[in-house]
Design an enzyme around this catalytic site. Structure first.
Site, PDB file in Angstrom:
ATOM      1  N   SER A 263       0.819  -1.190   0.000  1.00 10.23           N
ATOM      2  CA  SER A 263       0.000   0.000   0.000  1.00 10.23           C
ATOM      3  C   SER A 263       0.864   1.255   0.000  1.00 10.23           C
ATOM      4  O   SER A 263       1.718   1.429  -0.858  1.00 10.23           O
ATOM      5  CB  SER A 263      -0.936  -0.042   1.210  1.00 10.23           C
ATOM      6  OG  SER A 263      -2.233   0.247   0.833  1.00 10.23           O
TER       7      SER A 263
ATOM      8  N   ASP B 160      -8.361  -5.457  -6.761  1.00 11.60           N
ATOM      9  CA  ASP B 160      -8.074  -4.404  -5.789  1.00 11.60           C
ATOM     10  C   ASP B 160      -8.838  -3.149  -6.196  1.00 11.60           C
ATOM     11  O   ASP B 160      -8.480  -2.469  -7.159  1.00 11.60           O
ATOM     12  CB  ASP B 160      -6.569  -4.127  -5.739  1.00 11.60           C
ATOM     13  CG  ASP B 160      -6.174  -3.254  -4.558  1.00 11.60           C
ATOM     14  OD1 ASP B 160      -7.038  -2.524  -4.031  1.00 11.60           O
ATOM     15  OD2 ASP B 160      -4.991  -3.307  -4.155  1.00 11.60           O
TER      16      ASP B 160
ATOM     17  N   HIS C 278      -7.315  -5.966  -1.841  1.00  9.52           N
ATOM     18  CA  HIS C 278      -6.131  -5.291  -1.299  1.00  9.52           C
ATOM     19  C   HIS C 278      -5.535  -6.146  -0.186  1.00  9.52           C
ATOM     20  O   HIS C 278      -5.693  -5.875   1.001  1.00  9.52           O
ATOM     21  CB  HIS C 278      -6.575  -3.925  -0.779  1.00  9.52           C
ATOM     22  CG  HIS C 278      -5.469  -2.951  -0.583  1.00  9.52           C
ATOM     23  ND1 HIS C 278      -4.761  -2.393  -1.626  1.00  9.52           N
ATOM     24  CD2 HIS C 278      -4.943  -2.415   0.541  1.00  9.52           C
ATOM     25  CE1 HIS C 278      -3.865  -1.561  -1.149  1.00  9.52           C
ATOM     26  NE2 HIS C 278      -3.943  -1.561   0.167  1.00  9.52           N
TER      27      HIS C 278
END
Length: 655
Positions: free
Chosen positions: A200, A306, A337
């Site tokens: 991330s 995602d 994710h």
């Protein structure tokens, strides 16, 4: 349960053991541990490892206090190597999350003892790799946890926070033993070779630092990472979320720093205009533009579902790196994710181990010669490709006709009315029904499997009944399947109650993590690629324009990269509509949109080319609202829909 037991050694015996290991190792010039079967082996004591913090001068003063910002780098490294004078490489994870939100599936935070020495290093990197002769360095981005300065969400401060530490590790920056003192610290224990990893925001910083071309950075492993911050908040002018990066900064900034960072937050808000224009602030946060500077090898990992960090981010980064000549590898899962440690744990740790051994320690294990791509075809079912996109992929033109994909030419027009209460799942479930909010095009049932690998696009010539309009386009596999439940709370995984151990533990830092399993669901249609745009940006992203009603505009929607096999007997569908509820915010009006198919085009990345599609158009063209015109009013007052806000790069799901 995977464990690694290491017996403690001390004094001269420790030094002799380390020296012997160095002499026996075939890569002793690069690394000090034991190599067996092409892999570094646990040699050093995790319990006796050196744990320390160094504050590195970034050369910036982002909070305007008249002093350079210093960022905290928490370090854990093998003491035996240090005693023997053996230099070790570094695995680095630079993050804004170590205080506010935590890392990994269990949201681990950094912890410290009463003297401020680091105790818990989140994630397993330290537990697993320190015994194998690596140092692990966890960096607090400027403005977070124990670092000075302000969070600028992917900008100069963020990137410099990590780059400065690499410079320090290579003797080009100053580090200090305290946050404000003058006592310097020299990293005599490292050989200066650094690998950056993170999921991330953390992986995003790895991309950003690599794009500076900093010397000493040998490899990066960006997981579910952003390559251009514009494409986190916008999609070709269309707003994916409400709010600005300033909101995100306020979530992660340490309270003591936030009090002096008002000017930075105002700049973040001003630099991200709600109209979707490509501003100077977005350009500064576009790492793709500087991909030519990358010299590190790159191991990309992303979930093909995602919907937080959209897939365009990995696709455009991967494509831009192709011309650099750096070694590349890619894993694409069916998850949202999610970190690969939580969907393919054993294979992931083994592969990451090989990757770091090769690029940081010089171990000749052949990983650079393995297949480039690992693709998850069904839950826990993986295949490989020699390159990616897959060999034999051809960007193929597919004709559009009302209700149909295929044929020898494009014909006709279709119309629909934006309904911001409907989403892609509804469109796909009703693909064969006459509804007013979409235009659907399908093939006949496939006579053979069809693989799409890479990114496609759809060019649409559209007229709007109002002065603003958003467009969505999705590709759908029509047919029954078992897939990961990427829309569930775990985004494709379920967390179990059992634990497995990956490395060594201490009382304050466990190597044992909750196991996971695939969370699956049965579906009759699977959306596997998406694109969104604001028609007002048809001429480019620099400036939006107010549409002239009923005037045709031509715009190309970029479809997200994917690698998907549609089985024989299924159908392929393209659905075009207005607002994709839950994935983009609606426009200020509710337009009727008319698409001139004779001036439109669909291009798909088909393995084997367009000849893999069924010949001709479907034999059952449908009478749909998309072909005959909507039943809703041509234009009406906007429907009240709550705007989306980011789940958070680290907040409520992003991390």
């Amino acid at each position: 349960m995977r464990t690694h037991r290491i017996r403690s050694v001390a004094g001269i015996a420790t030094v002799l053991l380390a020296l012997a290991a160095a002499l026996l190792s075939p890569v002793s010039a690069a690394w000090a541990g034991t190599v067996r079967d092409g892999a570094s082996q646990p040699t050093y004591s995790y319990a006796n490892a050196i744990r320390e913090t160094v504050w590195v001068d970034t050369g910036l003063d982002t909070n305007g206090d008249g002093h350079h910002d210093r960022v905290a780098a928490d370090i854990i490294r093998p003491s035996e190597a240090a005693q023997a004078g053996i230099k070790v490489p570094v695995i680095m994870d630079a993050s804004p999350y170590y205080e506010c939100c935590g890392r990994g599936n269990e949201s681990q935070l950094k912890t410290y003892d009463s003297q401020g020495h680091p105790v818990q290093f989140p994630l397993y990197y330290d537990n697993y790799f320190v015994p194998r002769g690596y140092a692990v360095v966890l960096v607090d981005l400027a403005g977070t946890n124990r670092s000075d300065g302000c969070v600028d969400v992917g900008g100069t401060s963020d990137v410099t926070s990590a780059k400065a530490v690499i410079d320090w590790l290579n003797g080009r920056a100053n580090g200090y033993s305290t946050r404000t003192g003058a006592s310097t610290v020299n990293p005599t224990w490292t050989n200066g070779s650094v690998g950056m990893i993170g999921k991330s925001w953390d992986g995003t910083i790895a991309n950003g630092v690599a794009a500076t071309g900093v010397a000493g950075l040998k490899t990066i492993v960006p997981i579910s990472a952003i390559s251009s911050w514009y494409d986190y908040y916008r999609s070709q002018g269309a707003p994916l979320y409400s709010g600005t990066p300033a909101d995100l900064a306020s979530e992660v900034e340490d309270p003591t720093d936030a009090a002096t960072c008002g000017a930075e937050q105002k700049a973040l808000a001003a630099g991200s205009p709600s109209n979707g224009d490509w501003s100077a602030a977005w350009q500064q946060r576009d790492y793709v533009a500087n991909a030519s500077k990358v010299t590190a090898s790159v191991f990309v990992v992303h979930g093909m579902q995602d919907l937080n960090v959209r897939d365009i981010n990995f696709g455009q980064w991967w494509n831009a790196l192709a011309s650099t000549g750096v070694d590349r590898k890619i894993w694409l899962s069916q998850t949202g994710h999610v970190d690969p440690f939580d969907y393919r744990r054993g294979a992931w740790v083994d592969t990451l181990h090989q990757w770091f051994d090769h690029y940081l320690m010089g171990v000749d294990n052949g990983i650079q010669n393995q297949p480039v791509a690992d693709i998850e075809r069904a839950p826990d079912q993986w295949t490989t490709e020699a390159s990616w996109p897959a060999p034999g992929t051809v960007q193929s033109a597919v004709h559009l006709n009302p209700g149909a994909l295929g044929g020898s030419s494009n014909t006709g027009k279709v119309s629909f009315t934006d309904d911001p209460t409907k989403d892609e799942n509804t469109w796909a479930a009703e693909v064969d029904q006459s509804t007013s909010e979409k235009a659907a095009f399908t093939t006949a049932p496939l006579t053979q499997d069809l693989q799409l690998s890479g990114s496609g696009s759809v060019t649409l010539t559209v007229s709007s009944s109002t002065s603003s309009a958003h467009l969505s386009a999705v590709l759908v596999d029509l047919g029954p399947a078992t897939i990961r439940n990427y829309q569930g709370d775990g985004e494709g995984i379920t967390t179990l109650t059992t634990r497995s151990c990956w490395g060594d533990s201490t009382a304050g830092d466990s190597a044992c993590y909750l196991d996971t399993a695939a969370d699956t669901t049965q579906v009759n249609e699977t959306v596997f690629s998406r694109g969104w745009a604001d028609l007002g940006h048809y001429a480019g992203l620099d400036h939006t324009v107010r549409l002239t009603p009923n005037t045709p505009y031509t715009m190309t929607l970029q479809l997200a990269p994917s690698d998907h096999v549609i089985p024989a007997g299924h159908r392929l569908a393209l659905i075009v509509a207005g607002t994709d509820d839950g994935l983009i915010n609606p426009p200020s009006t509710r337009p009727k949109l008319t698409v001139d198919l004779t001036r439109s085009a669909l291009t798909l990345p088909l393995v084997g080319g367009a000849g893999q599609l069924p010949a001709g158009t479907p034999t059952h063209p449908r009478s749909t609202a998309a072909a005959s015109g909507p039943t809703a009013p041509a234009a009406s007052a906007p429907v009240a829909v709550a705007p989306r806000r980011p789940a958070g790069l680290g907040i409520a799901g992003f991390h």
